[in-house]
Design a protein around this motif. Sequence first.
Motif, mmCIF file in Angstrom:
data_model
loop_
_atom_site.group_PDB
_atom_site.id
_atom_site.type_symbol
_atom_site.label_atom_id
_atom_site.label_comp_id
_atom_site.label_asym_id
_atom_site.label_seq_id
_atom_site.Cartn_x
_atom_site.Cartn_y
_atom_site.Cartn_z
ATOM 1 N N ILE A 66 -1.211 5.109 -32.497
ATOM 2 C CA ILE A 66 -1.852 4.626 -31.265
ATOM 3 C C ILE A 66 -2.170 3.143 -31.368
ATOM 4 O O ILE A 66 -2.106 2.411 -30.374
ATOM 5 C CB ILE A 66 -3.133 5.424 -30.970
ATOM 6 N N THR A 67 -2.483 2.679 -32.561
ATOM 7 C CA THR A 67 -2.813 1.260 -32.737
ATOM 8 C C THR A 67 -1.627 0.375 -32.385
ATOM 9 O O THR A 67 -1.754 -0.582 -31.608
ATOM 10 C CB THR A 67 -3.246 0.994 -34.192
ATOM 11 N N VAL A 68 -0.458 0.696 -32.923
ATOM 12 C CA VAL A 68 0.723 -0.125 -32.618
ATOM 13 C C VAL A 68 1.179 0.100 -31.182
ATOM 14 O O VAL A 68 1.743 -0.802 -30.546
ATOM 15 C CB VAL A 68 1.879 0.147 -33.607
ATOM 16 N N LEU A 69 0.951 1.295 -30.677
ATOM 17 C CA LEU A 69 1.291 1.581 -29.278
ATOM 18 C C LEU A 69 0.476 0.714 -28.338
ATOM 19 O O LEU A 69 0.999 0.155 -27.363
ATOM 20 C CB LEU A 69 1.061 3.077 -29.012
ATOM 21 N N SER B 85 2.184 8.671 -25.020
ATOM 22 C CA SER B 85 3.621 8.944 -25.079
ATOM 23 C C SER B 85 4.300 8.572 -23.761
ATOM 24 O O SER B 85 5.424 8.063 -23.755
ATOM 25 C CB SER B 85 3.860 10.424 -25.396
ATOM 26 N N PHE B 86 3.627 8.820 -22.647
ATOM 27 C CA PHE B 86 4.168 8.408 -21.350
ATOM 28 C C PHE B 86 4.272 6.884 -21.287
ATOM 29 O O PHE B 86 5.268 6.333 -20.792
ATOM 30 C CB PHE B 86 3.271 8.912 -20.216
ATOM 31 N N GLN B 87 3.240 6.206 -21.758
ATOM 32 C CA GLN B 87 3.268 4.741 -21.794
ATOM 33 C C GLN B 87 4.442 4.242 -22.629
ATOM 34 O O GLN B 87 5.138 3.305 -22.249
ATOM 35 C CB GLN B 87 1.967 4.209 -22.394
ATOM 36 N N MET B 88 4.644 4.875 -23.787
ATOM 37 C CA MET B 88 5.682 4.422 -24.712
ATOM 38 C C MET B 88 7.056 4.510 -24.073
ATOM 39 O O MET B 88 7.849 3.561 -24.125
ATOM 40 C CB MET B 88 5.617 5.289 -25.977
ATOM 41 N N TYR B 89 7.356 5.659 -23.479
ATOM 42 C CA TYR B 89 8.682 5.853 -22.893
ATOM 43 C C TYR B 89 8.928 4.855 -21.763
ATOM 44 O O TYR B 89 9.975 4.197 -21.718
ATOM 45 C CB TYR B 89 8.825 7.284 -22.374
ATOM 46 N N GLU B 90 7.970 4.736 -20.862
ATOM 47 C CA GLU B 90 8.177 3.850 -19.710
ATOM 48 C C GLU B 90 8.320 2.394 -20.133
ATOM 49 O O GLU B 90 9.240 1.692 -19.695
ATOM 50 C CB GLU B 90 7.009 3.993 -18.730
ATOM 51 N N ALA B 91 7.440 1.918 -21.006
ATOM 52 C CA ALA B 91 7.495 0.517 -21.421
ATOM 53 C C ALA B 91 8.799 0.215 -22.153
ATOM 54 O O ALA B 91 9.425 -0.834 -21.931
ATOM 55 C CB ALA B 91 6.299 0.184 -22.315
ATOM 56 N N ALA B 92 9.245 1.121 -23.007
ATOM 57 C CA ALA B 92 10.492 0.906 -23.742
ATOM 58 C C ALA B 92 11.690 0.857 -22.806
ATOM 59 O O ALA B 92 12.584 0.018 -22.958
ATOM 60 C CB ALA B 92 10.679 1.996 -24.792
ATOM 61 N N MET B 93 11.727 1.737 -21.825
ATOM 62 C CA MET B 93 12.846 1.765 -20.885
ATOM 63 C C MET B 93 12.902 0.485 -20.041
ATOM 64 O O MET B 93 13.968 -0.102 -19.835
ATOM 65 C CB MET B 93 12.742 2.979 -19.973
ATOM 66 N N ALA C 257 5.996 15.386 -31.484
ATOM 67 C CA ALA C 257 6.589 16.630 -30.985
ATOM 68 C C ALA C 257 6.800 17.579 -32.167
ATOM 69 O O ALA C 257 6.882 17.139 -33.316
ATOM 70 C CB ALA C 257 7.923 16.331 -30.292
ATOM 71 N N PRO C 258 6.884 18.881 -31.889
ATOM 72 C CA PRO C 258 6.701 19.536 -30.591
ATOM 73 C C PRO C 258 5.239 19.864 -30.325
ATOM 74 O O PRO C 258 4.405 19.779 -31.214
ATOM 75 C CB PRO C 258 7.516 20.816 -30.740
ATOM 76 N N THR C 259 4.967 20.234 -29.066
ATOM 77 C CA THR C 259 3.621 20.644 -28.666
ATOM 78 C C THR C 259 3.698 22.056 -28.082
ATOM 79 O O THR C 259 4.735 22.699 -28.108
ATOM 80 C CB THR C 259 3.051 19.684 -27.617
ATOM 81 N N ALA C 260 2.590 22.514 -27.489
ATOM 82 C CA ALA C 260 2.547 23.869 -26.935
ATOM 83 C C ALA C 260 3.479 24.030 -25.733
ATOM 84 O O ALA C 260 3.968 25.127 -25.456
ATOM 85 C CB ALA C 260 1.117 24.225 -26.529
ATOM 86 N N ARG C 261 3.716 22.972 -24.968
ATOM 87 C CA ARG C 261 4.637 22.964 -23.824
ATOM 88 C C ARG C 261 4.202 23.879 -22.684
ATOM 89 O O ARG C 261 5.008 24.527 -22.039
ATOM 90 C CB ARG C 261 6.065 23.303 -24.281
ATOM 91 N N LEU D 168 9.137 14.904 -21.463
ATOM 92 C CA LEU D 168 8.644 15.726 -20.357
ATOM 93 C C LEU D 168 8.647 17.215 -20.656
ATOM 94 O O LEU D 168 8.030 17.994 -19.928
ATOM 95 C CB LEU D 168 9.482 15.430 -19.109
ATOM 96 N N ARG D 169 9.316 17.646 -21.718
ATOM 97 C CA ARG D 169 9.263 19.058 -22.087
ATOM 98 C C ARG D 169 8.032 19.359 -22.941
ATOM 99 O O ARG D 169 7.812 20.507 -23.347
ATOM 100 C CB ARG D 169 10.519 19.458 -22.849
ATOM 101 N N GLU D 170 7.231 18.334 -23.225
ATOM 102 C CA GLU D 170 6.039 18.495 -24.054
ATOM 103 C C GLU D 170 4.764 18.445 -23.217
ATOM 104 O O GLU D 170 4.761 17.938 -22.096
ATOM 105 C CB GLU D 170 5.969 17.379 -25.108
ATOM 106 N N ASP D 171 3.677 18.940 -23.789
ATOM 107 C CA ASP D 171 2.346 18.664 -23.257
ATOM 108 C C ASP D 171 1.918 17.323 -23.828
ATOM 109 O O ASP D 171 0.993 17.220 -24.639
ATOM 110 C CB ASP D 171 1.353 19.757 -23.672
ATOM 111 N N ALA D 172 2.629 16.296 -23.410
ATOM 112 C CA ALA D 172 2.468 14.977 -24.031
ATOM 113 C C ALA D 172 1.120 14.358 -23.690
ATOM 114 O O ALA D 172 0.556 14.595 -22.613
ATOM 115 C CB ALA D 172 3.593 14.048 -23.573
ATOM 116 N N GLU D 173 0.611 13.561 -24.626
ATOM 117 C CA GLU D 173 -0.634 12.850 -24.342
ATOM 118 C C GLU D 173 -0.310 11.496 -23.705
ATOM 119 O O GLU D 173 0.836 11.045 -23.700
ATOM 120 C CB GLU D 173 -1.494 12.717 -25.609
ATOM 121 N N PHE D 174 -1.328 10.866 -23.186
ATOM 122 C CA PHE D 174 -1.228 9.658 -22.377
ATOM 123 C C PHE D 174 -0.292 8.608 -22.967
ATOM 124 O O PHE D 174 0.602 8.080 -22.299
ATOM 125 C CB PHE D 174 -2.641 9.103 -22.189
#
Length: 587
Positions: A409-412, A520-528, A561-565, A512-518
């Motif tokens: 989370i720190t580097v994120l 992870s959404f930031q990471m994917y969008e910013a990287a894309m 990953a993985p999470t409970a989904r 999106l197949r995970e019960d991802a925490e906040f």
Amino acid sequence: MSELIYAGSLKTLEDEGAKVIKGVGHAIAVFVYEKQVYAVDNRCPHMGFPLHTGSLCDGILTCHWHHARFDIKSGGTLDPWADDVPTYPVEIKEDEVWVHPVPFNKVTIEKLRQRLRDGLEQNISLVIAKSVVGLMEAGFPSTEIAKIGVDFGTTYRSSGWGSGLTILTAMVNVLPKLDKTGQVLALFQGLVHVARESSGMGTRFLLGSLPVSNEKNTQSFEQLSEWYRHCVEVRDSQGAERVLLTAIELGFSNEQLADMMMTAVTDHFYVNTGHTLDFHNKAFEILNQIGFEHRPYILSSLLPDIGDVTRNEESHSWQSPVNLVKPLMEAFPKLSDILANVTLRGGADIDETALVEQILSDDPIKTVNTMLDALKNGVTPSRLAQLVTLAAADRISRFHVQNDFRDWITVLHTFTHAHAVHESLRRSATPELTRAVFYGAMSVYLDRFLNTPSARRPEPKDVETEPQNPSELLEMMNQQQQVAESARWVVNYLARGGDKSELYNTLGHALLREDAEFHSFQMYEAAMIEHDHWEKEESKLARYAQETLILAVTRYLAGHAPTAREMPHTAQIAMRLHRGEKLFEDD
């Protein structure tokens, strides 16, 4: 008009109590109650169980799977987590019962929109999922779906903008990267997070603007900006809101409003570990998507947070053992003159690779001076922010799993803050906002211990062979801590000429197949988004940057990953119901 469907004689129906007939593409259940005949869709609108096997008592039809209850006459449900069941007109001709196959209460766009609002208000994930699926299948614009969530989240959360609205905005931004199923999942996840975060949080009422009835009592933008900056400085969220709403009422542009708000946010160092600036950036991004008329509620939703923020120039890590505050405070007064008198060379003489390496170095004072020199030589603030963001992504791509897990989370935080600064500077480059580029660079420096040791960057193998099937990556991430393995897979896929668009979609589904925490959404969008910027260039650094961003997001997602989904399972139920599948039967 559709042909009537024969249901049988009235006497037979009275004897049997219920009968199933074949409708147009679905079954219809016909019931006799108090000598009247009623017809309803045989699929329980909650989860598809056959209603003819239920119980009809006192005019209430109860499904035997989850006990959803329906008024047999109107089809209305007594349970908000279920939808109304469609009912059909019935005609009795000479003791024979006929059913019209077109229901009274057809599903419309407006009904689906209302059900989405119901799902948000009651925080019911399945209702939200079914509404999103129905709207998307009906061709309703994704931005209009998001607008419903934004309106709800900025109104019914008294503490204002939070992670839910940030996730929703991020997912709207990446919709072009995803296939249809991914788009449904992205909107669903964003909306559910808005609903959960708003549940029980109270309604937020706007304070209203200052009087703007005539020119004599109208303040200039400069004066309002000064007032706003002071209110934020002293943590006066109410005063800041009235000033902001006045600026909006007077019709000042989004660029002006952004400059006013970002100046106040960047008066202090790396506020709230970058979240505050990131939230501001996302608010302006969603405004561009759904329309400027939403400015009062969206922009004012950012203000409840300002009364309780951390200012990192006050923290020990920014002052000792190396004092980062002093050199920055000495550099910032120079920014206005530098940007006003910058040469027009566009930074052509700057070695950008060396600049990124300097940002990643152990000498923050030299980094500050090198960045100032880059600005003097024509590197634009947005380009400098892009390079800082690349350095922050490099930290994640080299993050060693022997670190404490929470340090992801720190580097994120550093990366997403740097990305938000980059996107904000692309809209408007002011000396005040440029300060945030330096905050990002210093945070990259402070994160250096997380690359000690540094994870090795994998080398591609067997590059002459065919690229792997992206499903392999999803299967790999079904196991915990496949960080290094996933990174190697991606490097090989890219080296073998794999389709990047398929990879983007696969990584999106890995999220999106995970019960991802906040984060992870930031990471994917910013990287894309950052990857898209670099993909427009042809250079060795651009190619390195693209691979770095893909490695960073892959390693981060694999590490979480993985999470409970549970959430994607709910969305899958909604999609199967929309297709008419029978959930209650064995596979």
